[in-house]
Write an enzyme that holds these catalytic residues in place. Structure first.
Site, PDB file in Angstrom:
ATOM      1  N   TRP A 100       0.838  -1.214   0.000  1.00  0.00           N
ATOM      2  CA  TRP A 100       0.000   0.000   0.000  1.00  0.00           C
ATOM      3  C   TRP A 100       0.866   1.254   0.000  1.00  0.00           C
ATOM      4  O   TRP A 100       0.575   2.233  -0.695  1.00  0.00           O
ATOM      5  CB  TRP A 100      -0.964   0.010   1.188  1.00  0.00           C
ATOM      6  CG  TRP A 100      -1.952  -1.109   1.128  1.00  0.00           C
ATOM      7  CD1 TRP A 100      -2.099  -2.130   2.012  1.00  0.00           C
ATOM      8  CD2 TRP A 100      -2.929  -1.348   0.096  1.00  0.00           C
ATOM      9  NE1 TRP A 100      -3.096  -2.976   1.615  1.00  0.00           N
ATOM     10  CE2 TRP A 100      -3.616  -2.525   0.447  1.00  0.00           C
ATOM     11  CE3 TRP A 100      -3.274  -0.684  -1.091  1.00  0.00           C
ATOM     12  CZ2 TRP A 100      -4.643  -3.051  -0.357  1.00  0.00           C
ATOM     13  CZ3 TRP A 100      -4.308  -1.203  -1.880  1.00  0.00           C
ATOM     14  CH2 TRP A 100      -4.972  -2.364  -1.500  1.00  0.00           C
ATOM     15  N   ASP A 167      -1.458   6.943   6.288  1.00  0.00           N
ATOM     16  CA  ASP A 167      -2.531   6.040   5.886  1.00  0.00           C
ATOM     17  C   ASP A 167      -2.758   5.111   7.079  1.00  0.00           C
ATOM     18  O   ASP A 167      -1.909   4.290   7.404  1.00  0.00           O
ATOM     19  CB  ASP A 167      -2.082   5.255   4.641  1.00  0.00           C
ATOM     20  CG  ASP A 167      -3.062   4.144   4.243  1.00  0.00           C
ATOM     21  OD1 ASP A 167      -4.081   3.953   4.943  1.00  0.00           O
ATOM     22  OD2 ASP A 167      -2.804   3.468   3.219  1.00  0.00           O
ATOM     23  N   LYS A 191     -11.612  -1.655   7.114  1.00  0.00           N
ATOM     24  CA  LYS A 191     -10.750  -2.532   7.907  1.00  0.00           C
ATOM     25  C   LYS A 191     -11.132  -2.468   9.395  1.00  0.00           C
ATOM     26  O   LYS A 191     -11.024  -3.447  10.096  1.00  0.00           O
ATOM     27  CB  LYS A 191      -9.277  -2.154   7.740  1.00  0.00           C
ATOM     28  CG  LYS A 191      -8.809  -2.001   6.304  1.00  0.00           C
ATOM     29  CD  LYS A 191      -8.518  -3.318   5.626  1.00  0.00           C
ATOM     30  CE  LYS A 191      -8.376  -3.199   4.115  1.00  0.00           C
ATOM     31  NZ  LYS A 191      -7.462  -2.178   3.612  1.00  0.00           N
TER      32      LYS A 191
HETATM   33  C1  LIG Z   1      -6.899  -1.795   2.223  1.00  0.00           C
HETATM   34  C2  LIG Z   1      -5.890  -0.730   2.286  1.00  0.00           C
HETATM   35  C3  LIG Z   1      -5.827   0.291   1.323  1.00  0.00           C
HETATM   36  C4  LIG Z   1      -6.731   0.326   0.114  1.00  0.00           C
HETATM   37  O1  LIG Z   1      -8.022   0.607   0.425  1.00  0.00           O
HETATM   38  P1  LIG Z   1      -9.137   0.784  -0.712  1.00  0.00           P
HETATM   39  O2  LIG Z   1     -10.238   1.444   0.040  1.00  0.00           O
HETATM   40  O3  LIG Z   1      -9.478  -0.592  -1.199  1.00  0.00           O
HETATM   41  O4  LIG Z   1      -8.582   1.625  -1.800  1.00  0.00           O
HETATM   42  C5  LIG Z   1      -4.884   1.276   1.490  1.00  0.00           C
HETATM   43  N1  LIG Z   1      -4.035   1.278   2.535  1.00  0.00           N
HETATM   44  C6  LIG Z   1      -4.058   0.297   3.474  1.00  0.00           C
HETATM   45  C7  LIG Z   1      -3.094   0.347   4.613  1.00  0.00           C
HETATM   46  C8  LIG Z   1      -4.983  -0.737   3.372  1.00  0.00           C
HETATM   47  O5  LIG Z   1      -5.005  -1.704   4.300  1.00  0.00           O
END
Ligand SMILES: *Cc1c(COP(=O)(O)O)cnc(C)c1O
Length: 357
Positions: A100, A167, A191
């Site tokens: 990511w 993030d 998540k």
């Molecule tokens: C799942 C995830 C993403 C991507 O998320 P989307 O909403 O599917 O674009 C980005 N960063 C992290 C750390 C993730 O776990």
């Protein structure tokens, strides 16, 4: 309903009370005689949900007044672009701790000068780089606090000489965060705080309006701050479920209490991985994630991988297959994953050991 232990990485298990509130609102939203997915977002009933959602974020994370919380569609992956669009003028630095993080860096590179400050790609992202210096001439430094795929995590709020952007898709609300150390925190809801379809962004207002590039209306954070996340139609249903999920976090005692339970769950599972001769953890011990626990069959037992998968499945374990890029197993034990699910997995590993020792 079939009883399972849901270890999916995202979308993932959500609190039962949030699911129940969602079902009720799908039938009749706040006594309006309409479903939540049939109402106008320009109504006082909806606005009260939006306001409650925002204030729960502020309360649970103790967000200072000079920050705004916004909710948007497009996923965390679109935020990779938003971040660079809104903040990258001269140079940005990224900490590459996983897939990511790498994707976030790629988006920034498409817009300007974005560099990798340190990477753990040399060891399949199994640790968090430590010996690096953050240049003081960066517009911002970007980190991914929890590496969802490889199971490592930055479990503290780092000191950073420049604007720190994080993030936090997969560990937000799992522990207390000192928001004042960050310029921007964002993530997808799916998540730890809700269903797919909505992202959260916690933005310190003074960082905006500093870039010279043209910002398309929809990609400008200020549009959504000014519009209170209702510049255009918001993802009503995901925001509703997120609100109910946050209400549950609050009822559990907030993020301190969540952190305590999460730590207990993680200790239980890592304890078994370290004890059981059939399994071995893949992440560096000091960087182990308390959200995503990655492990493989120990040397000499590799041939048992498929058998363990089937054995666990038979006992109700769902979603423990490792990400396709790493193999092995990954148990995601987010906030809403009950301790009893972790206990069931540990028991399953112990039974499997007895069969094969
Ligand atoms: C799942 C995830 C993403 C991507 O998320 P989307 O909403 O599917 O674009 C980005 N960063 C992290 C750390 C993730 O776990």
């Amino acid at each position: 309903m079939k009883k399972v232990h849901n270890f999916n990485a995202g979308p993932c298990v959500l609190p039962k009370p949030a699911i129940e509130a969602a079902i009720a609102a799908l039938q009749d939203f706040k006594g309006t005689g309409m479903s939540i997915i049939e109402i106008s977002h320009r109504t006082k009933e909806w606005e009260s949900v939006m306001n409650e959602c925002r204030s729960l974020w502020k309360e649970l994370l103790n967000i200072p007044d000079n920050y705004e919380v916004i909710f948007l569609g497009g996923g965390a992956s679109l935020q990779f672009l938003y971040v660079a669009m809104n903040l990258l003028e001269n140079k940005a630095g990224y900490l590459e701790t996983g897939v990511w993080a790498k994707k976030a860096l790629k988006e920034a590179k498409g817009l300007g000068n974005a560099i990798c400050i340190a990477s753990s790609a040399d060891k399949t992202y199994s640790y968090i780089p430590k010996d690096y210096v953050i240049p003081e001439d960066l517009d911002y430094f970007h980190i991914t606090t929890n590496n969802t795929i490889y199971g490592t995590e930055i479990k503290y709020d780092m000191d950073c000489p420049v604007n720190l952007v994080a993030d936090m898709s997969s560990d937000i609300m799992s522990r207390p965060v000192d928001v004042s150390k960050y310029a921007l925190i964002y993530g997808g809801a799916q998540k730890n705080v809700g269903p797919a379809g909505v992202i959260f962004a916690i933005v310190r207002k003074d960082i905006l309006g500093k870039v010279t590039r043209h910002l398309p209306t929809m990609l400008d954070y200020r549009t959504h701050i000014d519009g209170e996340s209702m510049f255009n139609t918001p993802p009503v249903f995901p925001i509703f479920v997120m609100t109910e999920t946050l209400k549950w976090v609050k009822s559990m005692g907030g993020v301190e209490a969540m952190n305590k339970i999460n730590q207990e769950k993680a200790d239980l599972l890592y304890g078994e991985i370290d004890r059981n001769p059939l399994f071995v953890g893949t992440a560096a011990k000091e960087d182990r994630s308390i959200m995503n626990v990655c492990f493989v069959m120990a040397p000499g037992y590799e041939s048992l991988q498929d058998e363990f998968m089937a054995f666990a499945k038979e006992r109700g374990m769902v979603g423990i297959k490792g990400h396709r890029s790493v193999g092995g197993f990954r148990a995601s034990i987010y906030n809403a994953c009950p301790k009893e699910s972790v206990e069931a997995l540990v028991e399953c590993m112990q039974e499997f050991e007895k069969l094969h020792k």
